[in-house]
Write a protein that holds these residues in place. Structure first.
Motif, PDB file in Angstrom:
ATOM      1  N   GLY A  50      15.679  -1.197 -12.426  1.00 22.58           N
ATOM      2  CA  GLY A  50      16.055   0.205 -12.541  1.00 22.58           C
ATOM      3  C   GLY A  50      15.287   0.962 -13.595  1.00 22.58           C
ATOM      4  O   GLY A  50      15.656   2.085 -13.958  1.00 22.58           O
ATOM      5  N   ILE A  51      14.194   0.396 -14.100  1.00 17.91           N
ATOM      6  CA  ILE A  51      13.377   1.071 -15.115  1.00 17.91           C
ATOM      7  C   ILE A  51      12.378   2.013 -14.445  1.00 17.91           C
ATOM      8  O   ILE A  51      12.049   3.061 -14.981  1.00 17.91           O
ATOM      9  N   LEU A  52      11.926   1.632 -13.245  1.00 16.79           N
ATOM     10  CA  LEU A  52      11.079   2.497 -12.426  1.00 16.79           C
ATOM     11  C   LEU A  52      11.833   2.843 -11.156  1.00 16.79           C
ATOM     12  O   LEU A  52      12.666   2.072 -10.684  1.00 16.79           O
ATOM     13  N   GLU A  53      11.485   4.000 -10.602  1.00 17.50           N
ATOM     14  CA  GLU A  53      12.014   4.382  -9.301  1.00 17.50           C
ATOM     15  C   GLU A  53      10.876   4.930  -8.462  1.00 17.50           C
ATOM     16  O   GLU A  53       9.890   5.446  -8.996  1.00 17.50           O
ATOM     17  N   GLU A  54      11.033   4.790  -7.164  1.00 19.96           N
ATOM     18  CA  GLU A  54      10.028   5.320  -6.255  1.00 19.96           C
ATOM     19  C   GLU A  54      10.123   6.839  -6.280  1.00 19.96           C
ATOM     20  O   GLU A  54      11.207   7.410  -6.192  1.00 19.96           O
ATOM     21  N   SER A  55       8.971   7.497  -6.407  1.00 19.53           N
ATOM     22  CA  SER A  55       8.962   8.961  -6.461  1.00 19.53           C
ATOM     23  C   SER A  55       8.297   9.578  -5.240  1.00 19.53           C
ATOM     24  O   SER A  55       8.236  10.800  -5.141  1.00 19.53           O
ATOM     25  N   GLY A  56       7.808   8.744  -4.344  1.00 16.61           N
ATOM     26  CA  GLY A  56       7.202   9.278  -3.137  1.00 16.61           C
ATOM     27  C   GLY A  56       6.386   8.219  -2.429  1.00 16.61           C
ATOM     28  O   GLY A  56       6.134   7.134  -2.981  1.00 16.61           O
ATOM     29  N   GLN A  57       5.989   8.555  -1.206  1.00 14.37           N
ATOM     30  CA  GLN A  57       5.166   7.656  -0.398  1.00 14.37           C
ATOM     31  C   GLN A  57       4.131   8.485   0.336  1.00 14.37           C
ATOM     32  O   GLN A  57       4.360   9.660   0.628  1.00 14.37           O
ATOM     33  N   GLN A  58       3.003   7.842   0.621  1.00 13.51           N
ATOM     34  CA  GLN A  58       2.019   8.469   1.502  1.00 13.51           C
ATOM     35  C   GLN A  58       1.266   7.374   2.240  1.00 13.51           C
ATOM     36  O   GLN A  58       1.146   6.257   1.747  1.00 13.51           O
ATOM     37  N   ARG A  59       0.788   7.708   3.419  1.00 13.59           N
ATOM     38  CA  ARG A  59       0.017   6.753   4.204  1.00 13.59           C
ATOM     39  C   ARG A  59      -1.438   6.828   3.785  1.00 13.59           C
ATOM     40  O   ARG A  59      -2.033   7.895   3.734  1.00 13.59           O
ATOM     41  N   VAL A  60      -1.986   5.665   3.464  1.00 13.26           N
ATOM     42  CA  VAL A  60      -3.395   5.570   3.085  1.00 13.26           C
ATOM     43  C   VAL A  60      -4.002   4.439   3.907  1.00 13.26           C
ATOM     44  O   VAL A  60      -3.605   3.276   3.765  1.00 13.26           O
ATOM     45  N   ARG A  61      -4.957   4.787   4.776  1.00 14.83           N
ATOM     46  CA  ARG A  61      -5.636   3.794   5.624  1.00 14.83           C
ATOM     47  C   ARG A  61      -4.640   2.875   6.340  1.00 14.83           C
ATOM     48  O   ARG A  61      -4.810   1.663   6.349  1.00 14.83           O
ATOM     49  N   GLY A  62      -3.588   3.452   6.874  1.00 11.52           N
ATOM     50  CA  GLY A  62      -2.628   2.682   7.652  1.00 11.52           C
ATOM     51  C   GLY A  62      -1.554   1.979   6.841  1.00 11.52           C
ATOM     52  O   GLY A  62      -0.656   1.360   7.391  1.00 11.52           O
ATOM     53  N   PHE A  63      -1.630   2.042   5.529  1.00  5.25           N
ATOM     54  CA  PHE A  63      -0.630   1.403   4.675  1.00  5.25           C
ATOM     55  C   PHE A  63       0.209   2.462   3.976  1.00  5.25           C
ATOM     56  O   PHE A  63      -0.262   3.572   3.719  1.00  5.25           O
ATOM     57  N   VAL A  64       1.428   2.109   3.644  1.00  6.00           N
ATOM     58  CA  VAL A  64       2.286   3.008   2.865  1.00  6.00           C
ATOM     59  C   VAL A  64       2.010   2.762   1.395  1.00  6.00           C
ATOM     60  O   VAL A  64       2.151   1.644   0.896  1.00  6.00           O
ATOM     61  N   GLU A  65       1.584   3.817   0.704  1.00  4.17           N
ATOM     62  CA  GLU A  65       1.339   3.724  -0.737  1.00  4.17           C
ATOM     63  C   GLU A  65       2.517   4.381  -1.445  1.00  4.17           C
ATOM     64  O   GLU A  65       2.819   5.550  -1.216  1.00  4.17           O
ATOM     65  N   ARG A  66       3.176   3.607  -2.285  1.00  6.31           N
ATOM     66  CA  ARG A  66       4.337   4.111  -3.013  1.00  6.31           C
ATOM     67  C   ARG A  66       3.912   4.604  -4.394  1.00  6.31           C
ATOM     68  O   ARG A  66       3.068   3.999  -5.032  1.00  6.31           O
ATOM     69  N   HIS A  67       4.554   5.666  -4.825  1.00  7.96           N
ATOM     70  CA  HIS A  67       4.366   6.192  -6.175  1.00  7.96           C
ATOM     71  C   HIS A  67       5.645   5.929  -6.957  1.00  7.96           C
ATOM     72  O   HIS A  67       6.746   5.986  -6.405  1.00  7.96           O
ATOM     73  N   TYR A  68       5.474   5.676  -8.252  1.00  8.08           N
ATOM     74  CA  TYR A  68       6.612   5.344  -9.108  1.00  8.08           C
ATOM     75  C   TYR A  68       6.626   6.238 -10.339  1.00  8.08           C
ATOM     76  O   TYR A  68       5.600   6.747 -10.779  1.00  8.08           O
ATOM     77  N   ARG A  69       7.816   6.375 -10.890  1.00 11.69           N
ATOM     78  CA  ARG A  69       7.999   7.085 -12.158  1.00 11.69           C
ATOM     79  C   ARG A  69       9.055   6.340 -12.964  1.00 11.69           C
ATOM     80  O   ARG A  69       9.843   5.559 -12.423  1.00 11.69           O
ATOM     81  N   LEU A  70       9.074   6.634 -14.255  1.00 11.02           N
ATOM     82  CA  LEU A  70      10.063   6.022 -15.146  1.00 11.02           C
ATOM     83  C   LEU A  70      11.436   6.647 -14.922  1.00 11.02           C
ATOM     84  O   LEU A  70      11.535   7.837 -14.631  1.00 11.02           O
TER      85      LEU A  70
END
Length: 175
Positions: A50-70
């Motif tokens: 619970g120190i990081l949380e997902e802040s968004g996702q985007q598709r990059v070259r067929g893969f889901v790239e997740r973004h994180y924040r504190l």
């Protein structure tokens, strides 16, 4: 506290400070001296805790790239927890902080654009003699100088700096 006592995890926290949101790939680029598998593993541990949380996702070259924040309330060791730490936990925390600091500095120096003189890099030590009241006043003055800047996030013309004040007695005055 134990979870944050690892140099790679501390570096992830540093990278995401100031309200930043980064992908795991961006974290791998920032912490290039650690393997991708290591960075991904430590991100997963921080998410699970619970120190990081997902802040968004985007598709990059067929893969889901997740973004994180504190998650700010979870990414800091409380004064209460620090006060209850054992001497061994303080040793571990200091060792992890120094390892992370050394790795961050090495990463800075490895950048071809690094210029310690231009960047006003400092690593000085000063031995000062202080009464308890003088020490407390010094700490309060340092807080007064630093705290107003802690809320600054990434922005136009801003460069992230790592400031690591360390203060401890090297001798004890008895009496």
């Amino acid at each position: 506290m134990e979870l944050l006592l690892h140099p790679v995890r501390l570096r992830i926290v540093h990278a995401l400070s100031g309200g930043r949101s980064l992908s795991t790939q961006q974290l791998c680029e920032r912490i290039s001296d650690a393997s991708k598998a290591t960075v991904y593993r430590h991100v997963a541990l921080l998410v699970d805790a619970g120190i990081l949380e997902e802040s968004g996702q985007q598709r990059v070259r067929g893969f889901v790239e997740r973004h994180y924040r504190l998650v700010p309330a979870r990414a800091a060791v409380s004064a209460q927890r620090a006060a209850s730490a054992t001497l061994d936990e303080h040793r571990q925390a200091f060792a992890a902080a120094m390892a992370a600091l050394l790795a961050e500095y090495q990463s800075y120096l490895d950048d071809p654009a690094a210029d310690p003189v231009r960047d006003q890099v400092g690593y000085r030590q000063h031995a000062v003699w202080l009464t308890d009241a003088e020490r407390d006043a010094l700490i309060e003055g340092m807080r007064a100088a630093i705290v107003p800047h802690l809320g600054h996030g990434p922005g136009e013309g801003r460069t992230q700096h790592l400031l690591s004040p360390i203060l401890f007695p090297v001798e004890r005055h008895e009496g």
